[in-house]
Design an enzyme around this catalytic site. Sequence first.
Site, PDB file in Angstrom:
ATOM      1  CD  GLU A 155      71.701  50.723  37.253  1.00 54.39           C
ATOM      2  OE1 GLU A 155      71.716  49.673  37.910  1.00 54.39           O
ATOM      3  OE2 GLU A 155      70.705  51.149  36.661  1.00 54.39           O
ATOM      4  CB  CYS A 260      70.186  51.497  30.304  1.00 55.83           C
ATOM      5  SG  CYS A 260      70.165  52.636  31.675  1.00 55.83           S
TER       6      CYS A 260
HETATM    7  C1  UDX Z   1      74.489  51.320  30.175  1.00 58.00           C
HETATM    8  C2  UDX Z   1      75.526  52.151  29.391  1.00 58.00           C
HETATM    9  O1  UDX Z   1      76.799  51.518  29.462  1.00 58.00           O
HETATM   10  C3  UDX Z   1      75.579  53.566  29.944  1.00 58.00           C
HETATM   11  O2  UDX Z   1      76.482  54.344  29.150  1.00 58.00           O
HETATM   12  C4  UDX Z   1      74.180  54.149  29.853  1.00 58.00           C
HETATM   13  O3  UDX Z   1      74.128  55.466  30.284  1.00 58.00           O
HETATM   14  C5  UDX Z   1      73.206  53.308  30.643  1.00 58.00           C
HETATM   15  O4  UDX Z   1      73.231  51.977  30.122  1.00 58.00           O
HETATM   16  P1  UDX Z   1      74.394  50.030  32.506  1.00 58.00           P
HETATM   17  O5  UDX Z   1      72.980  49.702  32.182  1.00 58.00           O
HETATM   18  O6  UDX Z   1      74.715  50.504  33.878  1.00 58.00           O
HETATM   19  O7  UDX Z   1      74.934  51.182  31.515  1.00 58.00           O
HETATM   20  O8  UDX Z   1      75.243  48.711  32.225  1.00 58.00           O
HETATM   21  P2  UDX Z   1      76.489  48.253  31.326  1.00 58.00           P
HETATM   22  O9  UDX Z   1      77.709  48.232  32.138  1.00 58.00           O
HETATM   23  O10 UDX Z   1      76.547  48.962  30.045  1.00 58.00           O
HETATM   24  O11 UDX Z   1      76.063  46.719  31.073  1.00 58.00           O
HETATM   25  C6  UDX Z   1      74.809  46.412  30.479  1.00 58.00           C
HETATM   26  C7  UDX Z   1      74.605  44.925  30.374  1.00 58.00           C
HETATM   27  O12 UDX Z   1      75.437  44.365  29.377  1.00 58.00           O
HETATM   28  C8  UDX Z   1      74.862  44.119  31.641  1.00 58.00           C
HETATM   29  O13 UDX Z   1      73.813  43.181  31.802  1.00 58.00           O
HETATM   30  C9  UDX Z   1      76.175  43.418  31.385  1.00 58.00           C
HETATM   31  O14 UDX Z   1      76.250  42.193  32.049  1.00 58.00           O
HETATM   32  C10 UDX Z   1      76.104  43.221  29.874  1.00 58.00           C
HETATM   33  N1  UDX Z   1      77.431  43.150  29.215  1.00 58.00           N
HETATM   34  C11 UDX Z   1      78.254  44.228  29.204  1.00 58.00           C
HETATM   35  C12 UDX Z   1      77.802  41.987  28.554  1.00 58.00           C
HETATM   36  O15 UDX Z   1      77.064  40.985  28.532  1.00 58.00           O
HETATM   37  N2  UDX Z   1      79.003  41.956  27.891  1.00 58.00           N
HETATM   38  C13 UDX Z   1      79.846  43.023  27.872  1.00 58.00           C
HETATM   39  O16 UDX Z   1      80.913  42.912  27.239  1.00 58.00           O
HETATM   40  C14 UDX Z   1      79.463  44.189  28.542  1.00 58.00           C
END
Ligand code: UDX
Length: 429
Positions: A155, A260
Amino acid sequence: MNIAIIGSGYVGLVTGTCFAEIGHHVICVDNDAAKVAQLKAGKIPIYEPGLEDLIRRNVQLHRLRFTTSIGEGVAESQVIFIAVPTPPQQDGSVDLSYVEAVARQIAEHISAYRVIVDKSTVPVKTGEKVAETIRRYARPDAEFDVVSNPEFLREGSAVEDLMKPDRIVFGVNSEKAQAIMQAVYAPFNAPIMVTDLNSAELIKHASNSFLALKISYINAVSAICEASGADVEKVAAGMGADKRIGRQFLNAGLGYGGSCFPKDISAFIKISEELGYDFQLLKEVETINASQGERFLKKLRDKLWVLKEKKIGQLGLAFKGNTDDIRMSVGIRIAEQMVREGAALSAYDPKGMEKCRQLHPTIPTVSDPYAVAKDAEALIIATEWTEFRNLDWVKIRGLMRTPLVFDGRNLLDPAEMQSLGFEYYSVGR
Ligand code: UDX
């Protein structure tokens, strides 16, 4: 090619729009008549960078349209994508009733060969069930194939992820369906990986679980950094320089949220259990993730002693930056906890406020990031919005009653914050 997308949520709408953008003719179907009317009127129900322009352009070019009728979608399209929600249930498993219902409805309308593609994130072996269901409800001579084609959209950058994917995965059991799927994706010019149905479904759950594991790993390391005086950013940089590890998804903070990761990890644990494997590693990933918010609140309590009646400002409610999505957001969890403890909270988010007001009316919001800081005894950063980094922190310093900042996303530079006169706390630094 003529394509139907059943379900016009984040995944369906972005996927359908990008298919139209590369030249396919797309019908997006949704059973929510109000949403379809909104889309037909040119209003976009979600915030996703770049999406609105693409929808407008492709509607004008007659490559994208919206309907509530699955029958219309199935009649006019060779390929039908299922992109309906698969929400979590109490026991951690996913609710597959929407997928099942759509499979039945597709079955009723199949009159010529169709490829039915599962785009929704589902547990391994769901594709087999979808095929069985369609076979049961379709005419006895109906010809079709079921394909699994997991999405890897983040997203906030979903359009870019779809237009320039790292890889496209689809699981097929027939050469005919494989050729059609290859034609659907050929214009994207990206590496295509063809597998069997079950492997494609597993690739999705295994990928998201691994990314969540990376986040929990660095968050566990952040606790050791705090206890030992090391700096988690330096540790992550040193680890990430090893190509086998990579720097991405090693950002320590409040942990992962969203629609997700939390759902996919618990679903993967559940399906593993059903298949006879106790996935303890992933259970620990969940435990670490839950404790990260608690550790953060403890820092706040250690400093402010009691939160009751304390004026606390919070920057960030969305589950991550660049989105209005607040589902399973750690920021929402923290805000609600502070309200429960009697803090005089005021929160701000660049895009997530409308949804917060609708779904969590007990969280007080203000429409300006500086209003959050006014007379605040502490300021929390809960979401990694770049906008927060670019705020006028000298002005914020002047507005606050006591200059305590708790940065849950390591957005700001500790030395700089100290030089501006803040007492600054972050995660693992
Ligand atoms: C995720 C997957 O990345 C994507 O490939 C899948 O299809 C759907 O789920 P999304 O849910 O949009 O995508 O978010 P993402 O950018 O992956 O981040 C998920 C969560 O992890 C967020 O709350 C973010 O803040 C957290 N995060 C991410 C961290 O805390 N540290 C990081 O290094 C990366």
